[in-house]
Scaffold this active site. Structure first.
Site, PDB file in Angstrom:
ATOM      1  N   LYS A 122      73.600  55.644 -23.129  1.00 43.54           N
ATOM      2  CA  LYS A 122      74.747  56.510 -22.810  1.00 43.54           C
ATOM      3  C   LYS A 122      75.482  55.989 -21.580  1.00 43.54           C
ATOM      4  CE  LYS A 122      74.047  60.488 -20.389  1.00 43.54           C
ATOM      5  NZ  LYS A 122      74.862  60.585 -19.155  1.00 43.54           N
ATOM      6  N   ASN A 123      74.725  55.720 -20.504  1.00 44.37           N
ATOM      7  CA  ASN A 123      75.378  55.383 -19.245  1.00 44.37           C
ATOM      8  C   ASN A 123      75.909  53.953 -19.201  1.00 44.37           C
ATOM      9  OD1 ASN A 123      75.017  57.965 -18.430  1.00 44.37           O
ATOM     10  ND2 ASN A 123      73.287  57.547 -17.060  1.00 44.37           N
TER      11      ASN A 123
ATOM     12  N   ARG B 207      81.436  64.445 -16.006  1.00 44.19           N
ATOM     13  CA  ARG B 207      81.854  63.782 -14.766  1.00 44.19           C
ATOM     14  C   ARG B 207      82.188  62.321 -14.973  1.00 44.19           C
ATOM     15  NH1 ARG B 207      80.597  66.264 -10.257  1.00 44.19           N
ATOM     16  NH2 ARG B 207      80.675  64.299  -9.164  1.00 44.19           N
TER      17      ARG B 207
ATOM     18  N   ARG C 208      77.811  65.632  -5.646  1.00 48.50           N
ATOM     19  CA  ARG C 208      78.324  64.435  -6.293  1.00 48.50           C
ATOM     20  C   ARG C 208      79.796  64.133  -5.987  1.00 48.50           C
ATOM     21  NH1 ARG C 208      76.085  64.248 -12.350  1.00 48.50           N
ATOM     22  NH2 ARG C 208      76.345  62.028 -12.059  1.00 48.50           N
TER      23      ARG C 208
ATOM     24  N   ASP D 155      66.853  59.724 -13.085  1.00 52.56           N
ATOM     25  CA  ASP D 155      66.995  60.256 -14.448  1.00 52.56           C
ATOM     26  C   ASP D 155      65.656  60.359 -15.187  1.00 52.56           C
ATOM     27  OD1 ASP D 155      69.687  60.507 -14.068  1.00 52.56           O
ATOM     28  OD2 ASP D 155      70.247  58.691 -15.153  1.00 52.56           O
TER      29      ASP D 155
ATOM     30  N   ILE E 200      67.889  61.030  -4.518  1.00 54.16           N
ATOM     31  CA  ILE E 200      69.271  60.695  -4.929  1.00 54.16           C
ATOM     32  C   ILE E 200      70.153  61.943  -4.975  1.00 54.16           C
ATOM     33  CG2 ILE E 200      70.721  59.595  -6.702  1.00 54.16           C
ATOM     34  CD1 ILE E 200      68.755  57.613  -5.504  1.00 54.16           C
TER      35      ILE E 200
ATOM     36  N   CYS F  65      78.136  69.887  -9.455  1.00 56.71           N
ATOM     37  CA  CYS F  65      77.439  69.895 -10.744  1.00 56.71           C
ATOM     38  C   CYS F  65      76.034  70.423 -10.552  1.00 56.71           C
ATOM     39  CB  CYS F  65      77.533  68.507 -11.367  1.00 56.71           C
ATOM     40  SG  CYS F  65      76.070  67.574 -11.585  1.00 56.71           S
TER      41      CYS F  65
ATOM     42  N   ARG G 201      74.079  65.962 -25.159  1.00 57.03           N
ATOM     43  CA  ARG G 201      75.003  65.097 -24.425  1.00 57.03           C
ATOM     44  C   ARG G 201      74.427  63.696 -24.285  1.00 57.03           C
ATOM     45  NH1 ARG G 201      76.703  67.159 -18.783  1.00 57.03           N
ATOM     46  NH2 ARG G 201      77.529  65.063 -18.932  1.00 57.03           N
TER      47      ARG G 201
END
Ligand code: EPU
Length: 418
Positions: free
Chosen positions: A22-23, A92, A121, A305, A327, A116, A397
């Site tokens: 995804k990223n 985002r 962020r 993540d 993070i 968020c 998502r």
């Protein structure tokens, strides 16, 4: 709204194929804004965020199509270089259009993302980078308005290693005049994948995936021709955690274990066994995992993540684990839900102490963000009895048909309407 009903306690066994990342896919899709023409990207996961990005490019006047992992985009006739609030607030990563739009059109209007679920962020580093390259930036009615006749190469130091910040500025720099040097860049594999795609479009980039990246601007780029997105390392890690939590035996296909060194090391310490076979990466879960501590860090450190999924695994480990999230300031939303399943977790600021229990018990729980949802799946699969996971739109998502994949591994999972 849909929900998942999971009856846990079965060791999961069989093969699972990992989808495209995804990223990595999201910035690569926005890279299509840099060059007019028809682009084709392969190994694109079928996810809500990918569909949202497609809609955003459609809003600008682009044409998009998707079929079986292949995404086509025609960015020849873009009219509206803007990302409206309605789209940015749902995703985002929409902010990734900022760099490419300014670079190609000399202007962009992009809604500022709000806070968020996992933290504030901000995007100050994206803005600072573009300003250093000569863009005039104003903030009007919640929108960032960026203008630049021609961006200019310069040296930019990021105050923190930001993934989408590095990606945005790297894309902007591909069409700037002169050379841009990015220092303290994010080193995530997704940044490197974007750079590889940009290079295939004719960009001149050296050092992507390292801290210092050098980009020499070119006059124009060519459309993306069949670039294949890397496998999703977080989906891979999630299935590893599932094998660990259920005492399973899973062969993970289409994954790159070298993108997960920190995760694999911690999972080995927890008692999981890894074997690279011809079919894929075989992951064997222990009878009971052993406690282990982590601190989330930018790549190549332990990924934020994967923090929630690792924590879910540690809830049933022998011993106490200390989990430090460095993070994001609010990424422990899953803790309250895991507690409802019997987990023994205490939080002090950004640190959680997880005292392993023998067994979790199924419960109705609520997904609060994408990775929190994944952690609830890990927990529900090893818990005794039935769990209902609500608000799984978060999960959709970022995980392609996860319930189908789990069923193929023998899990008792149903997707039903609430
Ligand atoms: N930050 C700032 N200013 C900036 C940019 C970032 O203060 O201008 C801070 C953030 O608030 C955070 C830290 O820097 O504390 C790192 O954030 P980063 O910018 O790297 O995060 P991101 O680019 O917004 C990407 C992923 C996230 C992932 C993070 C960290 C995408 C589309 N998103 O976000 O993925 O958690 O990097 O690795 O690539 C997810 O997939 O579930 C997800 C949240």
């Amino acid at each position: 709204m849909e929900q998942l009903i999971i009856r846990g306690g079965k060791p999961l066994k069989g093969e699972v194929t990992i989808s495209g990342s995804k990223n990595a896919a999201l910035p690569i899709i926005t890279a299509s804004l840099l060059a007019p023409g028809v682009h084709q990207i392969t190994n694109v996961p079928e996810l809500r965020d990918v569909a949202t990005m497609g809609r955003l490019i459609g809003h600008m006047g682009g044409l998009t199509g998707y079929r079986e992992g292949i995404m086509t985009l025609d960015t020849g006739r873009l009219r509206t270089p803007e990302a409206p609030y309605e789209m940015v607030k749902t995703m985002r990563a929409s902010v990734l259009v900022l760099g490419p739009l300014v670079a190609r059109f000399g202007k962009a209007r992009v809604s500022l993302p709000g806070g968020c679920a996992i933290g504030g962020r901000p995007i100050d580093q994206h803005i600072k980078g573009l300003e250093k390259m000569g863009a005039k930036i104003t903030l009007e009615s919640g929108y960032v308005i960026a203008r630049a006749r021609q961006l200019k190469g310069t040296k930019i130091y990021f105050d923190m290693a930001t993934v989408t910040g590095t990606e945005n500025i790297m894309m902007a720099a591909t069409l700037a005049k002169g050379t841009t040097i990015l220092e303290n860049s994010a080193r995530e594999p997704e940044v490197k994948d974007l750079a590889d795609c940009l290079i295939s479009m004719g960009a001149k980039i050296k050092g992507a995936g390292e801290s210092v990246v050098e980009i020499t601007g070119v006059d124009s780029l060519i459309p993306i021709a069949n670039y294949s997105v890397i496998p999703d390392r977080i989906e891979t890690g999630t299935f590893m955690a599932i094998a660990g939590a259920t005492g399973g035996d899973i062969v993970i296909k289409n994954c790159r274990i070298n993108h997960l060194d920190a995760v694999v090391m911690k999972l080995k310490d927890a008692g999981l066994r890894f074997d690279e076979t011809k079919k894929g990466l075989r992951v064997i879960g222990p009878k009971r995992p052993q406690a282990g501590s982590i601190t989330t860090l930018p790549y190549p450190g332990f990924p934020t993540d994967m923090q929630a999924q690792f924590m879910a695994l540690m809830t049933i480990a022998g011993g106490t684990s200390i989990i430090h999230e460095s993070i994001f300031e609010n990424r422990f939303m899953h803790v309250a839900e895991l507690r409802r399943m019997g987990a023994d977790i205490s939080i002090d600021g950004g640190t959680a102490a997880v005292k392993g229990v023998e067994r979790l018990t199924g419960a109705p729980v609520m997904a609060t963000d994408l990775r929190a949802s994944a952690s609830l799946i890990v927990a529900a699969l090893c818990a005794k009895g039935e769990s209902t996971i609500q608000r799984i739109y978060h999960l959709d998502r970022g995980y392609e048909r996860i319930d189908d994949k789990l069923r193929k591994l023998g899990a008792d999972v149903k997707r039903v309407m609430e």
